[in-house]
Design a protein around this motif. Sequence first.
Motif, mmCIF file in Angstrom:
data_model
loop_
_atom_site.group_PDB
_atom_site.id
_atom_site.type_symbol
_atom_site.label_atom_id
_atom_site.label_comp_id
_atom_site.label_asym_id
_atom_site.label_seq_id
_atom_site.Cartn_x
_atom_site.Cartn_y
_atom_site.Cartn_z
ATOM 1 N N PRO A 177 0.682 -0.773 -0.160
ATOM 2 C CA PRO A 177 0.286 -0.087 0.248
ATOM 3 C C PRO A 177 1.204 1.594 -0.153
ATOM 4 O O PRO A 177 1.857 1.182 0.145
ATOM 5 N N PHE A 178 0.409 2.764 -0.326
ATOM 6 C CA PHE A 178 1.087 3.508 0.437
ATOM 7 C C PHE A 178 0.999 3.982 1.015
ATOM 8 O O PHE A 178 0.144 4.324 2.419
ATOM 9 N N MET A 179 2.032 3.627 2.425
ATOM 10 C CA MET A 179 2.158 3.816 3.770
ATOM 11 C C MET A 179 3.539 5.238 3.843
ATOM 12 O O MET A 179 3.777 5.357 3.592
ATOM 13 N N ASP A 180 2.532 5.751 4.668
ATOM 14 C CA ASP A 180 3.501 6.746 5.738
ATOM 15 C C ASP A 180 4.083 5.919 7.269
ATOM 16 O O ASP A 180 3.064 5.669 7.978
ATOM 17 N N MET A 181 5.130 5.844 7.339
ATOM 18 C CA MET A 181 5.980 4.789 8.391
ATOM 19 C C MET A 181 5.337 5.693 9.751
ATOM 20 O O MET A 181 5.470 4.832 10.715
ATOM 21 N N ASN A 182 4.913 6.811 9.651
ATOM 22 C CA ASN A 182 5.141 7.438 10.556
ATOM 23 C C ASN A 182 3.382 7.702 11.510
ATOM 24 O O ASN A 182 2.919 8.090 12.456
ATOM 25 N N LYS A 183 2.344 7.260 10.819
ATOM 26 C CA LYS A 183 0.808 6.500 10.843
ATOM 27 C C LYS A 183 0.914 4.875 10.779
ATOM 28 O O LYS A 183 1.146 4.348 10.305
ATOM 29 N N GLN A 184 -0.347 4.965 11.854
ATOM 30 C CA GLN A 184 -1.010 3.792 12.109
ATOM 31 C C GLN A 184 -1.638 2.917 11.202
ATOM 32 O O GLN A 184 -2.515 4.073 10.560
ATOM 33 N N PRO A 185 -2.172 1.721 10.923
ATOM 34 C CA PRO A 185 -1.012 0.460 11.133
ATOM 35 C C PRO A 185 0.171 0.861 10.097
ATOM 36 O O PRO A 185 -0.100 1.524 9.131
ATOM 37 N N THR A 186 1.054 0.287 10.572
ATOM 38 C CA THR A 186 2.101 0.903 9.642
ATOM 39 C C THR A 186 2.747 -0.932 9.124
ATOM 40 O O THR A 186 3.726 -0.781 8.552
ATOM 41 N N THR A 187 1.819 -1.941 9.883
ATOM 42 C CA THR A 187 1.964 -2.912 8.319
ATOM 43 C C THR A 187 0.774 -3.192 7.756
ATOM 44 O O THR A 187 0.361 -3.122 8.039
ATOM 45 N N VAL A 188 1.046 -4.395 7.109
ATOM 46 C CA VAL A 188 0.241 -4.503 6.133
ATOM 47 C C VAL A 188 0.225 -6.864 6.603
ATOM 48 O O VAL A 188 1.344 -6.735 5.676
ATOM 49 N N PRO A 189 -0.484 -7.155 6.653
ATOM 50 C CA PRO A 189 -0.598 -8.659 6.177
ATOM 51 C C PRO A 189 -0.977 -9.457 4.600
ATOM 52 O O PRO A 189 -1.854 -8.524 4.180
ATOM 53 N N TYR A 190 -0.436 -10.451 4.837
ATOM 54 C CA TYR A 190 -0.735 -11.299 3.231
ATOM 55 C C TYR A 190 -0.212 -12.473 3.329
ATOM 56 O O TYR A 190 -0.085 -13.415 4.671
ATOM 57 N N GLU A 191 -2.029 -13.193 2.963
ATOM 58 C CA GLU A 191 -1.815 -14.949 3.330
ATOM 59 C C GLU A 191 -2.145 -14.970 1.665
ATOM 60 O O GLU A 191 -2.763 -14.411 1.182
ATOM 61 N N TRP A 192 -1.529 -16.283 1.697
ATOM 62 C CA TRP A 192 -1.985 -17.808 -0.191
ATOM 63 C C TRP A 192 -2.340 -18.425 0.747
ATOM 64 O O TRP A 192 -1.204 -19.453 1.761
ATOM 65 N N GLU A 193 -2.977 -19.556 0.030
ATOM 66 C CA GLU A 193 -3.206 -21.284 0.512
ATOM 67 C C GLU A 193 -2.405 -21.880 -0.962
ATOM 68 O O GLU A 193 -2.077 -21.125 -1.122
ATOM 69 N N ALA A 194 -1.092 -22.258 0.187
ATOM 70 C CA ALA A 194 -0.198 -23.109 -0.694
ATOM 71 C C ALA A 194 0.260 -24.247 -0.397
ATOM 72 O O ALA A 194 1.433 -24.839 -0.619
ATOM 73 N N SER A 195 -0.982 -24.768 -0.199
ATOM 74 C CA SER A 195 -0.852 -26.041 0.364
ATOM 75 C C SER A 195 -0.407 -27.298 -1.258
ATOM 76 O O SER A 195 0.978 -28.378 -0.924
ATOM 77 N N ASN A 196 0.362 -27.157 -1.803
ATOM 78 C CA ASN A 196 0.461 -27.597 -3.113
ATOM 79 C C ASN A 196 1.708 -27.502 -3.486
ATOM 80 O O ASN A 196 2.801 -28.296 -4.193
ATOM 81 N N LEU A 197 2.595 -26.926 -2.452
ATOM 82 C CA LEU A 197 3.991 -26.462 -2.345
ATOM 83 C C LEU A 197 4.485 -27.655 -1.080
ATOM 84 O O LEU A 197 5.378 -27.939 -1.201
#
Length: 417
Positions: A177-197
């Motif tokens: 995302p467009f993120m300003d390190m001085n503003k919350q939230p300062t992190t963004v989470p992502y997740e993928w199903e990857a059982s084929n690995l």
Amino acid sequence: MTFGRTLRRAIPCLCPLALLAACTEEQPSDAGAGGGTGTSESTGSTSTATGTSAGTGGAGESDGSGGSGGSGGVPSRDPEEVPVLENVVFYDGYAETVDEPIPDGVIRHNNSLVATRLTDELLAKVQTTLKVRVVVGALCDNYDRLGSVNLALVPKGAQTYVPGEVDRIEVARFVTPFMDMNKQPTTVPYEWEASNLVPILKDPDLLADHDIWFELGIFGVPYAANDEVPGCAGRNDTQLGSLMLYTDSTKEAQDFSVLLPLAISEDFNNYATGASDKVGTTRKTVRFELPADTQNAQLVLITSNHGANEGGEEYIRREHYVYVDGELALQYKPGRTSCEPFRKYNTQGNGIYGRSPRSDAQWQSFSNWCPGDAIDTRIVPWGAASAGMHEFVIDVPDATFVGGEGNFPFSLYVQAQ
């Protein structure tokens, strides 16, 4: 596991990297240069599409397609979240590779790409299902950028490797995302199903000759933040990145014994020589050989549309057609219903989100992905197939690439039973 380089039509890749512009020889491009747009991809009509940011509320998970077998009568184990890379700092993707501290066991290929070998201890923790999780933290890049997670198959015992000289597959792609390190939230989470690995990570024949390395790539540029974000003047650190695996035994392991890496973030457009079957068309053909008859096979495909110029491909949803041996296997049009779930992560003001929410119709009128969202990994069922040569085609006939700008970075691999 049968694995190796495959016979295919010669489509030269300018730099076979996991991330747009992850090598110093290539000129990197921003995911949203000039104020790019966003929405990740919707589920294809005949495929399973995986990939989600926490902003989606967990939607988009899949159990994958492709076989059974593995867990049998083995007692269930407690789920585990396995840290692979923790709080790695990424730097200016255009600059010379920095000589800054990096966690033990991690190598820096360049400012935008790091890697670590999966130890025997980590591999032993993998059960029968798998999810890949990434957390990106804000530093001194306040624009939307492209990132990815890859697996590299490296000769056993090597302490390092050159990405372009080993077989690699892209397993996940995302847009920051467009993120300003001085503003919350300062992190963004992502997740993928990857059982084929799981069949790759657990295959004794593959592991006898290869170590498996996970790569995390995040391209970043600090120049705007140097002027616009308090505390970023003179800095060249762009993002923080962490990579985790979540694994449990709630389902049987998928059963694949053949892996064919075919393409990793190759250029796909209609104006560059080698980026399609011929200049003027957005059609890409990949020919490959199956080593034996298979009862069940699948293709794993990642694409995303970029080009932030006026009328660019970033802003126009296009129908994508996938053919296997001349038969239509998948038709999809990238784009989420809405980007509003990711608004909270876009803490830097930008022209994509604006000051007030957009309707679903407004988002669907221009966005191919959302800043702060995952790009779908598309699992395309193939089924039974004979040994010998086969042909994969992806075609986006309406793409125009106004001004000779834009790209659909293309990754593909085949798994067979």
